[in-house]
Design an enzyme around this catalytic site. Structure first.
Site, PDB file in Angstrom:
ATOM      1  N   HIS A  24       0.830  -1.202   0.000  1.00 46.33           N
ATOM      2  CA  HIS A  24       0.000   0.000   0.000  1.00 46.33           C
ATOM      3  C   HIS A  24       0.868   1.257   0.000  1.00 46.33           C
ATOM      4  CE1 HIS A  24      -4.073  -1.840   1.108  1.00 46.33           C
ATOM      5  NE2 HIS A  24      -3.256  -2.824   0.797  1.00 46.33           N
ATOM      6  N   ASP A 121      -6.144   5.777   2.000  1.00 45.55           N
ATOM      7  CA  ASP A 121      -6.207   4.378   1.591  1.00 45.55           C
ATOM      8  C   ASP A 121      -7.651   3.912   1.741  1.00 45.55           C
ATOM      9  OD1 ASP A 121      -5.885   1.541   1.593  1.00 45.55           O
ATOM     10  OD2 ASP A 121      -3.785   1.806   2.174  1.00 45.55           O
ATOM     11  N   THR A 143      -5.765   0.772  -3.661  1.00 42.68           N
ATOM     12  CA  THR A 143      -4.461   0.202  -4.063  1.00 42.68           C
ATOM     13  C   THR A 143      -4.659  -1.059  -4.905  1.00 42.68           C
ATOM     14  OG1 THR A 143      -4.366  -1.132  -2.063  1.00 42.68           O
ATOM     15  CG2 THR A 143      -3.234   0.998  -1.989  1.00 42.68           C
ATOM     16  N   GLN A 342      12.822  -4.468  -6.653  1.00 41.16           N
ATOM     17  CA  GLN A 342      12.121  -5.332  -7.624  1.00 41.16           C
ATOM     18  C   GLN A 342      11.942  -4.683  -9.001  1.00 41.16           C
ATOM     19  OE1 GLN A 342       9.057  -8.121  -6.503  1.00 41.16           O
ATOM     20  NE2 GLN A 342       7.597  -7.045  -7.757  1.00 41.16           N
ATOM     21  N   HIS A 357       3.426 -14.172  -6.828  1.00 36.04           N
ATOM     22  CA  HIS A 357       2.174 -14.470  -6.127  1.00 36.04           C
ATOM     23  C   HIS A 357       1.023 -13.625  -6.675  1.00 36.04           C
ATOM     24  CE1 HIS A 357       3.380 -10.704  -4.451  1.00 36.04           C
ATOM     25  NE2 HIS A 357       2.524 -10.689  -3.465  1.00 36.04           N
ATOM     26  N   ASN A 361       0.694  -4.923  -6.905  1.00 41.19           N
ATOM     27  CA  ASN A 361       1.840  -4.114  -7.333  1.00 41.19           C
ATOM     28  C   ASN A 361       2.769  -4.913  -8.228  1.00 41.19           C
ATOM     29  OD1 ASN A 361       1.487  -1.542  -5.728  1.00 41.19           O
ATOM     30  ND2 ASN A 361       1.283  -3.116  -4.165  1.00 41.19           N
ATOM     31  N   SER A 362       3.008  -6.160  -7.850  1.00 34.62           N
ATOM     32  CA  SER A 362       3.886  -6.997  -8.680  1.00 34.62           C
ATOM     33  C   SER A 362       3.283  -7.162 -10.075  1.00 34.62           C
ATOM     34  CB  SER A 362       4.104  -8.362  -8.025  1.00 34.62           C
ATOM     35  OG  SER A 362       4.844  -8.199  -6.836  1.00 34.62           O
ATOM     36  N   GLU A 365       3.742  -3.905 -11.959  1.00 33.55           N
ATOM     37  CA  GLU A 365       5.149  -3.680 -12.306  1.00 33.55           C
ATOM     38  C   GLU A 365       5.568  -4.567 -13.480  1.00 33.55           C
ATOM     39  OE1 GLU A 365       6.074  -2.481  -7.654  1.00 33.55           O
ATOM     40  OE2 GLU A 365       6.767  -4.406  -8.394  1.00 33.55           O
ATOM     41  N   ASP A 381      -6.591 -10.864  -3.002  1.00 34.36           N
ATOM     42  CA  ASP A 381      -6.862 -10.485  -4.397  1.00 34.36           C
ATOM     43  C   ASP A 381      -5.968 -11.215  -5.398  1.00 34.36           C
ATOM     44  OD1 ASP A 381      -4.690  -9.170  -3.250  1.00 34.36           O
ATOM     45  OD2 ASP A 381      -4.784  -7.538  -4.698  1.00 34.36           O
ATOM     46  N   GLN A 382      -4.904 -11.852  -4.897  1.00 34.00           N
ATOM     47  CA  GLN A 382      -3.906 -12.449  -5.805  1.00 34.00           C
ATOM     48  C   GLN A 382      -4.545 -13.473  -6.747  1.00 34.00           C
ATOM     49  OE1 GLN A 382      -1.328 -13.987  -2.778  1.00 34.00           O
ATOM     50  NE2 GLN A 382      -1.027 -11.938  -1.907  1.00 34.00           N
TER      51      GLN A 382
HETATM   52  C1  UDX Z   1      -0.170  -6.947  -0.495  1.00 28.55           C
HETATM   53  C2  UDX Z   1      -1.071  -8.064  -0.996  1.00 28.55           C
HETATM   54  O1  UDX Z   1      -0.500  -9.339  -0.862  1.00 28.55           O
HETATM   55  C3  UDX Z   1      -1.491  -7.839  -2.398  1.00 28.55           C
HETATM   56  O2  UDX Z   1      -2.257  -8.923  -2.839  1.00 28.55           O
HETATM   57  C4  UDX Z   1      -2.259  -6.553  -2.472  1.00 28.55           C
HETATM   58  O3  UDX Z   1      -2.702  -6.337  -3.793  1.00 28.55           O
HETATM   59  C5  UDX Z   1      -1.367  -5.427  -2.003  1.00 28.55           C
HETATM   60  O4  UDX Z   1      -0.860  -5.697  -0.702  1.00 28.55           O
HETATM   61  P1  UDX Z   1       2.297  -7.819  -1.265  1.00 28.55           P
HETATM   62  O5  UDX Z   1       1.912  -9.221  -0.966  1.00 28.55           O
HETATM   63  O6  UDX Z   1       3.471  -7.329  -0.572  1.00 28.55           O
HETATM   64  O7  UDX Z   1       1.105  -6.793  -1.108  1.00 28.55           O
HETATM   65  O8  UDX Z   1       2.548  -7.831  -2.862  1.00 28.55           O
HETATM   66  P2  UDX Z   1       2.633  -6.675  -3.929  1.00 28.55           P
HETATM   67  O9  UDX Z   1       1.336  -5.988  -4.110  1.00 28.55           O
HETATM   68  O10 UDX Z   1       3.211  -7.288  -5.137  1.00 28.55           O
HETATM   69  O11 UDX Z   1       3.640  -5.612  -3.322  1.00 28.55           O
HETATM   70  C6  UDX Z   1       4.965  -5.916  -3.051  1.00 28.55           C
HETATM   71  C7  UDX Z   1       5.800  -4.696  -3.328  1.00 28.55           C
HETATM   72  O12 UDX Z   1       7.080  -4.927  -2.763  1.00 28.55           O
HETATM   73  C8  UDX Z   1       5.993  -4.438  -4.812  1.00 28.55           C
HETATM   74  O13 UDX Z   1       5.906  -3.050  -5.069  1.00 28.55           O
HETATM   75  C9  UDX Z   1       7.394  -4.938  -5.086  1.00 28.55           C
HETATM   76  O14 UDX Z   1       8.086  -4.207  -6.084  1.00 28.55           O
HETATM   77  C10 UDX Z   1       8.066  -4.716  -3.753  1.00 28.55           C
HETATM   78  N1  UDX Z   1       9.163  -5.695  -3.576  1.00 28.55           N
HETATM   79  C11 UDX Z   1       8.904  -7.019  -3.460  1.00 28.55           C
HETATM   80  C12 UDX Z   1      10.443  -5.206  -3.559  1.00 28.55           C
HETATM   81  O15 UDX Z   1      10.686  -4.002  -3.708  1.00 28.55           O
HETATM   82  N2  UDX Z   1      11.446  -6.102  -3.382  1.00 28.55           N
HETATM   83  C13 UDX Z   1      11.257  -7.419  -3.236  1.00 28.55           C
HETATM   84  O16 UDX Z   1      12.255  -8.146  -3.069  1.00 28.55           O
HETATM   85  C14 UDX Z   1       9.928  -7.913  -3.273  1.00 28.55           C
END
Ligand code: UDX
Length: 464
Positions: A24, A121, A143, A342, A357, A361-362, A365, A381-382
């Site tokens: 977030h 948020d 988000t 990342q 997963h 954000n992933s 990106e 949501d994944q």
């Molecule tokens: C969580 C939830 O799991 C996700 O489903 C929801 O949509 C947002 O909140 P998260 O699980 O951490 O987030 O996954 P993601 O949304 O992909 O965010 C991870 C962030 O960490 C990304 O911006 C990614 O670039 C960053 N990251 C991840 C890094 O900078 N380095 C890493 O090694 C891994």
């Protein structure tokens, strides 16, 4: 700036308030940078424990127009673990947060730095009531993916009944037909996660009063859902992808200089990538929260090893003990780090595909950088994001799950890697990914759909 309203002397001041999750604060920080670039002053805030424990990577400095503040969630000394469970945490936060936000607004006003707009948020809908109390603009910031929000919205309307049955087909306006296995995990884990689903549905409890509804999605990616949503809320705007702009266009030049993370990046992995051939490395990461059990870790480990391809795998420090004992952190083909930058990794030409997963954000990106995906969603949501990745945008494949053990076997992962890196299907997926990258870059650049929406929002604040 050409817009006459921007000529006024006072710089509008936004408070950007994030839930204390990496997934977030990352996009909300990137959005803050865009606002600063367009002439606004921004105070970025989250909860006290979270803010006090963030690393501000690289320069340890924020640009002069962004300052950092915090509010209390009732767990100032230990964050979510202090409450004992996420459900208990939400209850405490809801009780303590609103007054603490009021205190922060009063403090800023006393310091001669009053707030004109709260961008909150969407997980924290009570912040809108605070905005109304102070007579300032209230903008909800989602988000998560617009299609996922649409599902929760329909639960709120009572049009999706929980619990769902295995055989149910879910038909929602502007969306493909969904089955239970495509729905966010809270529909499966309803009994224990009821309060979390309540919170997600509660994002819409007062949304009709919001002055703006901003969503970290892109019009071109989800035209039908966005058009449908805009009919309900004319002030709904897609402003994504909120990733560092330097990877999209050159608008924000100092972008590289700072980001926030809960974990320290081990960026020697970027050097490790340097001598690898173009499109030869599998990048593997499951975000900031997902845990796997030892068996799943073992299957992923052997799947990667047996692929005989290069791989870079992020295994957070809390997950490291689950790796098989004989699995080296650095070998001829593989490197394991506890965290990395990342977006920089995904932008590297050595990367062939991303085993992810499907955190939103992933997904954004990897779409923005044209990298194909092998999806291993875990929860939340994944699961729905993975459905879109495979079936709607066609930029990836979802690794099949072993029905008995409910995990992805190493052999299944290995087959996906082969398909992605060695087959015609893989080439087709790569072509799709490149096409989406082009559309997304255009949307975020000067004159693109997201850029126009950001400008419209900013101009409205200048004309207050
Ligand atoms: C969580 C939830 O799991 C996700 O489903 C929801 O949509 C947002 O909140 P998260 O699980 O951490 O987030 O996954 P993601 O949304 O992909 O965010 C991870 C962030 O960490 C990304 O911006 C990614 O670039 C960053 N990251 C991840 C890094 O900078 N380095 C890493 O090694 C891994």
């Amino acid at each position: 700036m050409e817009d006459k309203t921007r000529a006024r002397k006072v710089q509008p001041h936004c408070l950007v308030l994030s839930h204390p999750f990496q997934g977030h604060i990352n996009p909300m920080l990137q959005f803050s940078k865009l606002l600063v670039h367009e002439g606004l002053k921004v105070t970025l805030a989250s909860t006290r424990f979270y803010i006090n424990n963030l690393h501000i990577n690289i320069n340890n400095n924020l640009p002069p127009s962004i300052s950092l503040e915090s509010i209390s969630d009732g767990c100032d000394n230990g964050g979510i673990p202090e409450a004992g469970s996420y459900n208990a945490y939400l209850q405490r936060f809801w009780l303590v947060g609103p007054q603490s936000l009021v205190d922060l607004l009063e403090k800023l006003a006393k310091l001669g730095n009053p707030i004109d707009c709260i961008i909150y948020d969407s997980f924290l809908p009570w912040a809108l009531d605070v905005a109304k109390k102070f007579g300032v603009v209230g903008a909800s910031y989602f988000t998560q993916h617009v299609a996922v929000n649409n599902i929760y919205y329909h639960v709120q309307l009572g049009k999706v009944k929980v619990p769902l049955m295995e055989e149910d087909e879910i038909s929602l306006p502007s969306m493909p037909k969904l089955q239970l296995c495509d729905m966010p995990s809270f529909f499966f884990t309803f009994e224990e996660d009821g309060p979390v689903l309540d919170m997600l549905v509660g994002q819409f409890s007062n949304i009709d009063k919001a002055d703006w509804v901003l969503c970290n999605s892109i019009y071109e990616l989800d035209k039908e859902v966005v058009d449908w949503t805009t009919k309900i809320w004319p002030n709904f705007k897609t402003i994504g992808p909120n990733i560092p702009s330097k990877f999209l266009d050159k608008r924000v030049k100092d972008d590289e200089d700072y980001d926030f993370t809960q974990f320290k990046s081990e960026d020697y992995c970027i050097e490790w990538l340097q001598d690898k051939p173009k499109g030869s490395v599998i990048y593997v990461s499951f975000g900031s929260t997902v845990p796997f059990d030892e068996e799943q870790m073992r299957e992923i480990a052997y799947g990667l090893r047996n692929s005989n391809k290069y791989f870079l795998w992020v295994v957070r420090a809390s997950e490291e003990t689950k790796l098989p004992k004989d699995f080296e952190k650095k070998s001829e083909k593989g490197l394991i780090v506890t965290w990395c930058s990342q977006v920089k990794v995904l932008a590297h030409e050595a990367i062939a595909c991303f085993v992810t997963h499907c955190g939103w954000n992933s997904v954004l990106e990897t779409l923005s950088l044209g990298v194909p995906t092998i999806a291993i969603p875990k929860w939340s949501d994944q699961i729905t994001n993975a459905k879109y990745v495979e079936d709607v945008w066609k930029v990836g494949i979802r690794a099949p799950i072993d029905d008995e053990e409910k995990i992805v076997r190493g052999e299944a992962l290995n087959n996906c890697i082969k398909k992605m890196m060695e087959s015609e299907k893989g080439k087709e997926i790569k072509r799709n990914a490149i096409e989406w990258r082009t559309l997304i870059t255009r949307a975020a650049s000067e004159g693109g759909s997201s850029h126009k929406n950001v400008l419209e929002f900013v101009s409205s604040l200048f004309s207050l």
